[in-house]
Design a protein around this motif. Structure first.
Motif, short mmCIF file in Angstrom:
data_model
loop_
_atom_site.label_atom_id
_atom_site.label_comp_id
_atom_site.label_asym_id
_atom_site.label_seq_id
_atom_site.Cartn_x
_atom_site.Cartn_y
_atom_site.Cartn_z
N ALA A 65 -6.16 -8.56 0.37
CA ALA A 65 -6.43 -7.62 -0.72
C ALA A 65 -7.43 -6.57 -0.23
N THR A 66 -7.22 -5.32 -0.64
CA THR A 66 -8.16 -4.26 -0.29
C THR A 66 -8.60 -3.55 -1.56
N MET A 67 -9.85 -3.09 -1.55
CA MET A 67 -10.33 -2.31 -2.69
C MET A 67 -11.46 -1.40 -2.24
N GLY A 68 -11.53 -0.24 -2.87
CA GLY A 68 -12.56 0.74 -2.50
C GLY A 68 -13.95 0.26 -2.86
N ASP A 88 -18.46 -6.47 -7.99
CA ASP A 88 -18.63 -5.53 -9.11
C ASP A 88 -17.35 -5.40 -9.93
N ILE A 89 -16.19 -5.60 -9.27
CA ILE A 89 -14.92 -5.26 -9.92
C ILE A 89 -14.14 -6.46 -10.39
N ASN A 90 -14.03 -7.46 -9.51
CA ASN A 90 -13.00 -8.47 -9.67
C ASN A 90 -13.17 -9.31 -10.94
N CYS A 117 -2.12 -6.28 -0.32
CA CYS A 117 -2.19 -5.84 -1.72
C CYS A 117 -3.46 -5.05 -2.03
N PRO A 118 -3.37 -3.73 -2.07
CA PRO A 118 -4.54 -2.96 -2.51
C PRO A 118 -4.75 -3.08 -4.01
N MET A 119 -5.98 -2.80 -4.44
CA MET A 119 -6.23 -2.67 -5.88
C MET A 119 -6.02 -1.23 -6.27
N TYR A 120 -5.17 -1.01 -7.27
CA TYR A 120 -4.98 0.33 -7.84
C TYR A 120 -5.31 0.28 -9.33
N ASN A 121 -6.26 1.08 -9.72
CA ASN A 121 -6.65 1.12 -11.14
C ASN A 121 -6.84 -0.28 -11.71
N PHE A 122 -7.65 -1.02 -10.99
CA PHE A 122 -8.10 -2.38 -11.37
C PHE A 122 -7.03 -3.46 -11.27
N SER A 131 0.84 -1.20 0.00
CA SER A 131 0.00 0.00 0.00
C SER A 131 0.88 1.24 0.00
N ILE A 132 0.45 2.26 -0.78
CA ILE A 132 1.19 3.54 -0.76
C ILE A 132 1.00 4.25 0.58
N ARG A 133 -0.05 3.83 1.32
CA ARG A 133 -0.34 4.50 2.60
C ARG A 133 0.45 3.83 3.72
N LEU A 134 1.28 4.64 4.37
CA LEU A 134 2.02 4.11 5.52
C LEU A 134 1.20 4.29 6.78
N THR A 135 0.17 5.16 6.73
CA THR A 135 -0.78 5.28 7.84
C THR A 135 -2.19 5.12 7.26
N ASP A 136 -3.11 4.68 8.09
CA ASP A 136 -4.53 4.53 7.72
C ASP A 136 -4.79 3.48 6.63
N SER A 137 -3.84 2.60 6.41
CA SER A 137 -4.02 1.56 5.38
C SER A 137 -4.74 0.35 5.98
N PHE A 138 -5.82 -0.06 5.33
CA PHE A 138 -6.56 -1.24 5.82
C PHE A 138 -5.73 -2.52 5.64
N SER A 139 -5.06 -2.62 4.50
CA SER A 139 -4.30 -3.86 4.25
C SER A 139 -3.14 -4.00 5.25
N ARG A 140 -2.50 -2.88 5.56
CA ARG A 140 -1.39 -2.95 6.53
C ARG A 140 -1.93 -3.27 7.93
N GLU A 141 -3.13 -2.70 8.24
CA GLU A 141 -3.68 -2.96 9.58
C GLU A 141 -4.01 -4.45 9.75
N GLY A 176 -14.89 -2.71 -0.45
CA GLY A 176 -15.78 -1.62 -0.02
C GLY A 176 -15.14 -0.68 0.98
N THR A 177 -13.84 -0.48 0.89
CA THR A 177 -13.17 0.37 1.89
C THR A 177 -13.50 1.86 1.69
N ALA A 178 -14.11 2.19 0.55
CA ALA A 178 -14.52 3.59 0.32
C ALA A 178 -15.57 4.01 1.35
C1 LIG Z 1 -4.32 5.33 -7.18
C2 LIG Z 1 -5.48 4.54 -6.65
C3 LIG Z 1 -6.21 3.73 -7.48
C4 LIG Z 1 -7.28 2.99 -7.00
N1 LIG Z 1 -7.97 2.17 -7.84
C5 LIG Z 1 -9.01 1.43 -7.38
C6 LIG Z 1 -9.71 0.54 -8.24
O1 LIG Z 1 -9.42 0.39 -9.41
N2 LIG Z 1 -10.76 -0.17 -7.71
C7 LIG Z 1 -11.13 -0.05 -6.39
O2 LIG Z 1 -12.06 -0.72 -5.98
N3 LIG Z 1 -10.44 0.77 -5.55
C8 LIG Z 1 -9.39 1.50 -6.00
N4 LIG Z 1 -8.68 2.31 -5.15
C9 LIG Z 1 -9.04 2.33 -3.71
C10 LIG Z 1 -8.12 1.43 -2.88
O3 LIG Z 1 -8.09 0.11 -3.38
C11 LIG Z 1 -8.59 1.42 -1.44
O4 LIG Z 1 -8.50 2.74 -0.92
C12 LIG Z 1 -7.82 0.46 -0.57
O5 LIG Z 1 -8.39 0.47 0.72
C13 LIG Z 1 -6.34 0.85 -0.48
O6 LIG Z 1 -5.64 -0.05 0.35
P1 LIG Z 1 -5.10 0.40 1.78
O7 LIG Z 1 -6.30 0.77 2.62
O8 LIG Z 1 -4.37 -0.76 2.30
O9 LIG Z 1 -4.19 1.58 1.56
C14 LIG Z 1 -7.62 3.07 -5.62
C15 LIG Z 1 -6.85 3.88 -4.77
C16 LIG Z 1 -5.80 4.61 -5.26
C17 LIG Z 1 -4.98 5.46 -4.34
#
Ligand SMILES: Cc1cc2nc3c(=O)[nH]c(=O)nc-3n(C[C@H](O)[C@H](O)[C@H](O)COP(=O)(O)O)c2cc1C
Length: 194
Positions: free
Chosen positions: A134-137, A142-144, A89-94, A10-20, A172-174
């Protein structure tokens, strides 16, 4: 003595769900393996560079002109000596973070972690269990399916011989309330799996 390799991306060193949830996993793992060793690889703090032509030529038997193989050797040694892997492992841009992709590019290496034998690819890493947090917003369903996010992770690990892989998805971390509920569920699941 068991060894766990923890890889964070995760790019987040704080407040990251995956790191927590990763920290929770490690605490439980340490309770179960009090004498165990943990190797940590934080790909955000120490990013892995992209491959270069020289590095790939050296992978395929070319004469290294410098230290092209050094990092790959270190990373492969870490994974080889480990009994278990934990990848957060967060999802970034799918897809997976580009830092994690760069990591795999250095670890997937001919005659070290896979072989090409009689027309078939054989993974060389054996008897390793991998847990992926794995974490995703958005919502997983809907996504995977369209992105192949989970299947990519299973395929790349399977290619190097790691087939015992469990993926825990905190989706659903959004929505912070939903994220908190999912984290509790996944933390409970982890307790039973370690
Ligand atoms: C650059 C960027 C791209 C992202 N792309 C997606 C995405 O494609 N699909 C999704 O569901 N969430 C996306 N997210 C949301 C992250 O997956 C979500 O915030 C996740 O909790 C991040 O992991 P973390 O909490 O460990 O930092 C994106 C976040 C960032 C910063």
């Amino acid at each position: 003595m068991k060894t766990l390799l923890r890889i964070d991306s995760s790019i987040r060193l704080t407040d990251s769900f995956s790191r927590e949830v990763g920290n929770h996993f490690v605490s439980r793992w340490q309770e179960k393996h009090p004498t165990g060793k943990i190797i940590t690889r934080d790909l955000q703090v120490n990013p892995i560079p992209h491959l270069t032509q020289q590095t790939v030529q050296a992978f395929f038997g070319g004469q290294p002109t410098g230290d092209e193989l050094e990092l790959s050797d270190v990373l492969i040694n870490e994974i080889t000596v480990s009994d278990e892997l934990l990848i957060t492992c967060p999802m970034y841009n799918f897809q997976i973070p580009s830092t994690l992709k760069a990591y795999f590019d250095h670890v997937v290496r001919v005659n070290k972690t896979f072989q090409h034998k009689r027309g078939e690819y054989v993974g060389l890493l054996k008897n390793k269990k991998c847990s992926i947090l794995a974490t995703m917003g958005g919502k997983k369903e809907d996504i995977n399916r369209e992105t192949g996010f989970e299947s990519y992770l299973r395929n790349i690990l399977g290619f190097i011989g790691i087939t015992d892989t469990e993926i825990y998805c905190i989706d659903g971390t959004a929505n912070p309330e939903h994220a908190t509920e999912r984290m509790v569920e996944i933390k409970n699941k982890i307790i039973n799996s370690i």
